[in-house]
Every structure is written in C-alpha cells, then in structure tokens.
Design a protein around this motif. Sequence first.
Motif, PDB file in Angstrom:
ATOM      1  N   PHE A   1       0.813  -1.212   0.000  1.00 50.24           N
ATOM      2  CA  PHE A   1       0.000   0.000   0.000  1.00 50.24           C
ATOM      3  C   PHE A   1       0.850   1.267   0.000  1.00 50.24           C
TER       4      PHE A   1
ATOM      5  N   GLU B   1      -7.666  -2.366   4.146  1.00 46.86           N
ATOM      6  CA  GLU B   1      -6.763  -3.227   3.371  1.00 46.86           C
ATOM      7  C   GLU B   1      -7.447  -4.540   2.985  1.00 46.86           C
TER       8      GLU B   1
ATOM      9  N   TRP C   1      -1.955  -9.990   1.500  1.00 45.14           N
ATOM     10  CA  TRP C   1      -1.371  -8.794   2.111  1.00 45.14           C
ATOM     11  C   TRP C   1      -1.000  -9.128   3.550  1.00 45.14           C
TER      12      TRP C   1
END
Lengths: 169, 674
Positions: B28, B227, B244
Amino acid sequence: MKNVKVNIKLNGRKFEREVEPRTLLLDFVREFADLTATHMGCDTSNCGACTVLLDGKPVKSCTVLAVQADDREVRTLEGLGEEPLMKRLKEEFIEKHGLQCGFCTSGMLISSYSLLRKKSDPNEKEIREAISGNICRCTGYHGIVEAVKSVKGETAREKLPESPELVRR
Amino acid sequence: MSSITDIVNGKGRFVDDISFPGMVHIAFARSNYSRAKLLYVKGGYTARDFPYFMASAGEGATEEDLSLRAPVLASKFAAYLGEPIAAVTGKNRYEAEDNLDSVEIDYDPLKPILDPVEALNSEPVIPGVKTNIISDRYVGKEFSAGEAEIVLEDRLENRRVATNPLETRGIVAAYDGTKLTVWTPTQSAHSVRDGICESMNLGKESVRVIQTDTGGAFGLKGGVYPEYIVAASLAMKLKVPVKWIETRREHLMASRPGRGVVGNMRIHAMKSGVIKGISGDVIVDAGAYGGASWSSGWIAFQITGPYAIPNAYFHARSVMTNKVEQGPYRGAGRPEASFMMERMIDLLADEIGADPLDIRLLNAAKDKFRSPTGMEIEASAGFMARAFEKMEYRRLARESKPGISCFALIPAVSDGESCRIKVERGRINVWLGGNAHGQRHDLWVAKLLSGKFGVDPSIIELQLGDTDMLKEGVGSWGSRSAIVGANALLKVADKVIAHVKKDKGAYTARALLSGDYDEYEYANEKGMLISFCANLAVADADAAGNVRVSKLKAYYDVGKALVPDVVVSQIKGGAVQGVGQVLSENIEFDQDGQLMAASLSDSGVLNSVQSPDIDVYLEEVPSRFPHGAKGVGESPTIGVPTALVRAIERSAGIRIRKTPVSPEEIVNARSRVK
Ligand code: FES
Ligand code: FES
C-alpha cells in the motif's frame, strides 16, 4: 540487480537457489524451502519470531541475507524436531503454558534451546536474558521461563544431529 | 485449528503460511502526512478502481451521514498518517514494495489536529463535516454538589497504545468467479464477512471467510479493515489469489490502537470519606472518521465500578483527530473507566489521610446497587474484604507502600453466541461464533462436552472459524467466550442428546457415536454478568525514575474456572500488558504528526527481562450459567495499571495522572514536589 546463487545447508539438506541479493534468510527459508515454522513478526528486528540457528548460533533470520548464509548451515525448528532436548522443551512449553497464540513459539524454542546447550543449568535471570530478544505478547513470559527451568539440568550437551541426507532440490 | 502440538512443532498455519500458485502480494501507498489535501494520485489501484467505504459509520452518525464513513482508499484528502491511498501488486513482497515507486501522490499538507481536547473546538479534521464531535452524550443524572464537604478535581489520561499482537494483520483472498474466499486471522470470521459484504455490496452467500491460526489479537482482529476490502476487490478483479501481510511499521501507524482517553473528573465527598458523587468529562480520541464513537458513553456508564456512589453524571464525547481510528484493545473502555475511578478515590484518600483500602471498603456496595448510570451490581464489600485479606494488604502496607485497585468487570455478554456440533464417524467437530486466538477454547470445549456426552475428550475437535460451516456468529472479545460460547455449546449439546434419544430411545455415548448428528443454535443472551476483581502492586522508582515492580497480585472472581491453569496463564499475560501500559507503551506523534514509535520496542512492548510475574488468586463464585464461568480475559489490563500507578505514585512521592509514565516524567514531577 543480478541474481546470485546461494547454497545453504538447511536442516541437513542442501538447498541451492538463485536469489536476488537482497533476499533475507527469513524469506529464503519460508518461501523457497517452504519451512514456515520461522515467522516474521516485525520489520524492525525486534521480535525474534524469525530466530534460526546459523552454524549452530541463534540469529534473527530477518537480519541476515540469504547470501550471507551461503555455504553455511542453517537449522530451523523443523530441523530440530527429533532432537531430545528440543522434544523436552516442547513438552514443557505445552505443560507450563509457555504459549498461547504460538506465533512467538518457534523463536522462543530456538533461543531457549541454544541457552540450554550452552548452559544446562541456567538460573531465572539467565533464562530471561537469553530470551530477551524474543517478544511474546501473550504469555507475559512466565510460562516460558518455567518451561525452560524444568528442562534445565537435563543433559543438554548432545551434538546437533548429523545431516540425514543430502538432497538437491 | 492447529493443535498445540502442531504449533510447537512449527506446523501452525498462520495467514502468511498460506500460498497459492500465481498468488500476488499487495503493498500500500500510504499518506506521509497526518492531514493533507491530495492534489493528485497516479498509478496503482486507487479509489477510482475501488470506490468503497468502510461499513461502520459509528453510533454518532446517521445512516445517511456519509461524511463520517472512512473511504477504503483516500482520494482527495488524507485524514491520518498511514491512510491507504493506492495499492500495487508484485509476485512477492519485495516486488510489490518496489512497485510502490510507480505511485505518485501530490500532497498539500495541512496542520494536523492531534489533541482530542483541541479538536473539540477546532476546525473539522476532515472535510465535509461541521464538527469533530462524533458522539455526544450525558450519562447518569445531574446532581447538585450540595452537602459534599470536599470536591476534588483532576485531569486523567490513558494515552493510545498499539495492540501489537506478534502476528500483524493479514489476509489472503481468492475468487473463483462466483465465490470470494478469504483467509484471515480473526476474532470473528462473521464480522469480517459482514464487513466485506456491506462495503462491497455483496450477498453473504457469495463470501466465505475462514479463520487461520491467529497469532494474537487483543481487540485488533475483531473487525474489518480498508486493506481487507482492497484485497477482496483485487482478488475479484485480477482473478488470482492475493495476499497482504501488514508490516510492523504499518501496524504502529495505521491499525487501530486502543485507549486514548482523557477524563476531567470531579469527586464529591464527605470528610469521613463517604463519596457523594462523581462527575466530569470523558473525551475519547476517536481518530479520523466515525468508527470509534462507541467508547465514550460506555466508559462513562461503568466509572462507578464496584462502589455504591449515589450520584454520577458525565459528559461523554468521542472526538475526531488526525490519527487512525481508535479501536478496542484488551479491556476496551473498561480499563479507562477504572483508571478514572481509582485515581480519584486515591486522591480522596490522600486528601483526608485515609487508608486506600478503608476508603474503598467504606464506599463499597453493602447490598445490591443500581448506579445512576444504570449499572447494576451485587454487594461488593465482602469481596473486597476477602480479596485484600488474601493478598495480605495490611501486612504489606506495614512494610512497604502497596498500591491497590478494585473494579467490576462487565463482560460483553449481550447478543450471546452461536455453536454447531457435528457428530460424524465417531468424531465430534465443534464450531463457535467466537474465534480463539490463544485462549485455549479447545480445552474447555473438550472438557464440557466430554462431560456432557460421556465421551473421550480426544475425539472432540474445536474448528477454526468458517462462515460456511457456521451460519451466524458474534465474536471472541470482551471477556465473553467462556461465558456465552460455553453456554451455546451446552445448549447445542442438549439438542444433540435429545436427538439421540428420539432416534434410539435412550441416550448413550455409544448411540451418539454410532450416528450422524448436526445441530446448531444461536443462543441469544441479554443482561449483564458482572464480577468483582482486585489487584495489588508494589514498586520502587529509583533516582533516575526507573521503576522496578517488586510485587503484583491479583484476586479475581472468575466464576467457576473451566480450565484453571489457562485462566491463570491468561491473567499472567494480561498483567504484563497492563504493566507495559503504565511503564512504556505509547504511540506518540511529534507536533507535525510524525510517529515517534517506529518499531516494536519503541512502542514499548515489554521483553522478558522487563516483565514481572504476578501471584494469582481465584475466587470461584459460580455464575448463573450452567457452566458457572464468569469473565477473565480483560481483568488484568483493567486492574494492574491502576494498582501499579498507585504503587509508583507512593514510592516516588508524586501524583500520577496519565499512562504511560516515563522515567523523565517521574524525575520532573519529583523535582516539582521538592
Ligand atoms: S522478524 Fe522480527 S526480529 Fe526478525
Ligand atoms: S504466545 Fe502469542 S506471542 Fe507468544
């Protein structure tokens, strides 16, 4: 940057891989060898969840490049599984509640194991110091210290087991 | 769930251990500023690709008040440091991070508003709203100071702390064209599913959330995060599995921390020590957007704790600041409430020269008591007397300067919990709506169920959370699981037994195991289940302000301890977190809004050398539930900080008003006293 060839004796087996020079030993172990006992708990080398033995000494595998381990011997928790001292430690970790979530446990076991190999009868202070680079957020450390204490005094001096086989993957 | 043996053998399956062929990793691009206009964002996947908002808008906002909902990716305005703005992918972590170079963000930085008290009256911290106050309530009943002979005031504060489970947040998501499957460490697979569905407007049947072995949570992993929405969206868009894993730095800056509360408290009392009332302001540093409006009223509700205080009135507000949204952290409002009460009662004890235990006993409830805020407690005086006798307070008070604390634990019982039991081929599988993450729910499940069914515990297995295996579920938080989870478990076990009886005429373990049974129930639960707890601490602060904790004790009414040594282990672990909150845990910003805690150690988590042990005494007064258990998980983070703060205060000869208290602050406060 060009990939480099590294050759690591990992848990008694030979692993040869082309890696980017920046590859951490931690990632080498987890990604290429698929040995996932070794964990990543931080990116600031504070947590010790990534602890492995490099030539018999505990290191944080996130602070070592795979290339630095070239031609050297690495052991992870998986590679110490059948070792009597480690077996005893694992039993005591369960018995004394040396773990809750278990994320720190492999690193804790390896640091405790290294201590007991150096010194079979450590006192509480020495135990706490030996694991001070390993953070546990769950247990408050008490159960871990008790587990190590109850293994102390037992024969801890055996040699690391010899490599069972040399396999090229 | 991986068994404990698997875990010590390194065979746990944590989220980062899950890999699929062709899987890509996500990184990110995050805001470098605590408050900035975003002039442009180029590269990566942005809000244009995923124009979603987070599902919960918080108590203060109406359904229509879109201005308080956090965007999944910021596009025009960054409201806190680390706010996600764009996402990139790569074939591994390294490549994903390299690809962040392809994202260009142009900022117009603004002065961040970081102090919640300043934010009460400042310009709004995000655009499109009129005020930073997202929840504003009066709790209790207004009263006049009338007959009180003493009125004392103080400003008290618990600074924000990171939850810091050793395993950070993380997610793996995959999409097969019809169904999205998500693997994530969580306290509640159902909350993650519902959050994703609401944000992305998906039907519940099209999303499956599977809990992975969960490396600690402490409140962090109870909900859904921006996220996760991005990961889910990318899996669906790219049609490849995605992963992630949060870095520790991201955790410290951009995952929801706990505490962050200021209280301006006033205590009204008689010279005898009898407390007539308590009042004041509770101000919660809610961070950006509307998600954290829940806690201010909840804190105010329970401030009077185990005491029979006839008057209480609080102005409770949650205020936005330019920080990441606040979230629950072990205790979630309970430690903050107790900090307010216990600090004020100690202040009163010092004012009138009373012993801190005597003054507590004097104000303890002698009978059932309903507080002005509506909190109903049983008599607490007997408990307090027993607790401090067992902890040998009087003896210790003669030879040292112990600090003590008392509190009333209110577990999050309401809404109950769900359970499913499936008997198949001689084995028994169990699913619970509250997902364990180190509390060994497997042990009480096996114990209660083997007792109920008359079978060997080794054939019973508690499974990880999975929304396809269990219809609905609440979650594991608020000291609730052994209470409502075990209650649901026993109810479903009864259903199974009834079913066996119906089939075979009578229940036997053999009849059970020779058949196939599959029962589910959502055991709803209303009302509260309050228990009393007490702590004691002895500590010394040396000339440099370094604190050595020489004694910690806990005396908790845990109801029937289902697995006593697990209860003790929970208390010991929580106690060290409580000590950490007092001595070092903090995620401070500098004036420009840059985070000063850049690593796990900077954020103050204690290591083995810094961690004291605690003596634990359990009182086992059974609860109204058939299993008899009460709450336990959060007790140590409620009671240890208050007792320890008092012990340090007494040893250093200063008044302590906030946590953490650093050595420098101790030294400075001392020099002011002298
Ligand atoms: S991963 Fe935390 S020290 Fe290596
Ligand atoms: S057991 Fe969870 S971090 Fe140690």
